[in-house]
Design an enzyme around this catalytic site. Sequence first.
Site, short mmCIF file in Angstrom:
data_model
loop_
_atom_site.label_atom_id
_atom_site.label_comp_id
_atom_site.label_asym_id
_atom_site.label_seq_id
_atom_site.Cartn_x
_atom_site.Cartn_y
_atom_site.Cartn_z
N PRO A 205 21.58 8.10 -2.92
CA PRO A 205 22.30 8.63 -4.08
C PRO A 205 23.03 7.55 -4.87
O PRO A 205 23.00 7.56 -6.10
CB PRO A 205 23.28 9.63 -3.44
CG PRO A 205 22.58 10.09 -2.21
CD PRO A 205 21.86 8.87 -1.70
N GLN A 206 23.67 6.60 -4.19
CA GLN A 206 24.39 5.55 -4.91
C GLN A 206 23.43 4.65 -5.68
O GLN A 206 23.70 4.28 -6.82
CB GLN A 206 25.25 4.71 -3.96
CG GLN A 206 25.99 3.58 -4.67
CD GLN A 206 27.18 3.07 -3.92
OE1 GLN A 206 28.08 3.82 -3.58
NE2 GLN A 206 27.20 1.77 -3.64
N GLU A 207 22.31 4.29 -5.05
CA GLU A 207 21.32 3.45 -5.74
C GLU A 207 20.85 4.12 -7.02
O GLU A 207 20.74 3.48 -8.07
CB GLU A 207 20.13 3.17 -4.82
CG GLU A 207 19.06 2.31 -5.46
CD GLU A 207 17.86 2.05 -4.55
OE1 GLU A 207 16.85 1.56 -5.07
OE2 GLU A 207 17.93 2.35 -3.35
N SER B 189 6.41 4.25 -3.13
CA SER B 189 7.63 5.00 -2.85
C SER B 189 7.61 5.74 -1.51
O SER B 189 8.61 6.33 -1.11
CB SER B 189 7.88 6.03 -3.97
OG SER B 189 8.09 5.38 -5.20
N GLY C 220 0.78 -1.24 0.00
CA GLY C 220 0.00 0.00 0.00
C GLY C 220 0.80 1.27 0.00
O GLY C 220 0.25 2.36 -0.07
N GLY D 36 11.28 -1.22 -37.39
CA GLY D 36 10.03 -1.70 -37.99
C GLY D 36 9.48 -2.88 -37.19
O GLY D 36 9.58 -2.92 -35.97
N GLY D 37 8.90 -3.84 -37.87
CA GLY D 37 8.28 -4.99 -37.21
C GLY D 37 9.25 -5.79 -36.36
O GLY D 37 8.88 -6.35 -35.32
N GLN E 270 16.39 10.09 -45.02
CA GLN E 270 16.80 11.23 -44.19
C GLN E 270 16.20 11.15 -42.78
O GLN E 270 16.87 11.52 -41.80
CB GLN E 270 16.40 12.55 -44.87
CG GLN E 270 16.99 13.77 -44.18
CD GLN E 270 16.55 15.06 -44.83
OE1 GLN E 270 15.36 15.36 -44.87
NE2 GLN E 270 17.49 15.82 -45.35
N PHE F 23 7.47 -6.37 -4.51
CA PHE F 23 8.43 -5.93 -5.52
C PHE F 23 9.88 -6.15 -5.05
O PHE F 23 10.75 -5.32 -5.31
CB PHE F 23 8.25 -4.45 -5.91
CG PHE F 23 6.86 -4.07 -6.32
CD1 PHE F 23 6.02 -4.96 -6.97
CD2 PHE F 23 6.37 -2.79 -6.05
CE1 PHE F 23 4.74 -4.59 -7.36
CE2 PHE F 23 5.09 -2.43 -6.42
CZ PHE F 23 4.27 -3.32 -7.08
#
Length: 379
Positions: free
Chosen positions: A242-244, A134, A131, A341-342, A281, A158
């Site tokens: 900061p390092q992460e 971040s 829940g 492309g594809g 181009q 996660f």
Amino acid sequence: MHIQRTVYRDDHEMLRESARRFFERECVPRQAAWDAAGQVDRETWLKAGREGLLCLTVPTEYGGGGGDFGHSAVLIEELHRAGISGWSLGVHSDIVAPYIVRLGTEEQKRKWLPDICAGKTVLAVAMTEPGSGSDLKSIRTSAVRDGDEWVINGSKTFISNGLQCDMVAVVCKTDPAAGAKGCSIIMVEANREGFRRGRKLEKVGQSAADTSELFFDNVRVPVGNLLGEENKGFMHLMEELPQERLVIAVYSAAKLERMLELTLEYVKERKAFNQTVWDFQNSKFKLADIKAQATAVRLMVDYYLGEHMRRRLTLQEAAIAKLFATETLCKCIDDMVQLHGGYGYMLEYPIARAFVDMRVTRIFGGTSEVLRELIARQL
């Protein structure tokens, strides 16, 4: 023309050669098997440990490489240059292990780090909850002192390395009334009673990453498993963020350069309407833009990498590095998919793989929106 990089020393570049050989020999042939299994095999962890490729910044007296962050950055670049997907090496070596080095007691370091550096103990960090996302202030997983033990209850989600980790740095509430100032980091061994792994989470990309839920049901650990100071967990996390974030910026820069190389090769060979895709181009202009953006990312990331190696990187600068590198990477990858492309939609092509694997860079380690908020506070 390649940018002349000055951030690395000769010893960094020597590591690059051995790391590149290791990833091409041991990892590239195993990628399909890892994807099918949903995790990297333990033998590869042990091989990386034997070759001295884990925990490069951990002091040698604890079994580590004794290097600086430049060594870690080289390894990260080579991992992503080789196209390795889903091996959460950085979580183990560059996020959790440094917590133990910086915050651990001498006893904790001598007890835990040798097996961590050898790949025998795989690490994870458990911050995010179903829940809270971040918002670390909203953490509900609790740790209550009971004599000489902590009793932990709650759930996390996660979690990278979640299925095979042997030890987890768990962010818990130890003083629920104190908000962010009531968090602590407690190391939990995976063989503790009441610790349970949930399902492997099915992600858009990075199939080999064993990302899972973790559950703690009256898990008891010794009070000696507290990492750092009680109720100072939020502050400890902020010091390592900061390092992460720089780790993510470093591999975003490397991935962008590699995808540009491969896309140039493709468009110069692929024929359409009696000419190569490169002859249009539109292709040249798109790739010129991508080259300019890749150069900007590289110069910025190398500058901040140098600052971090001098221990001067700030929280705002790391946020700028991650925000710009990941947003630019994802935009450029999308353009390069189009140029294929594809075939750009076929997972056998590295650009398609990058398209699904790299999208998460704008989410984990602090979402782009959270980073913008953080940067704006300093304006």
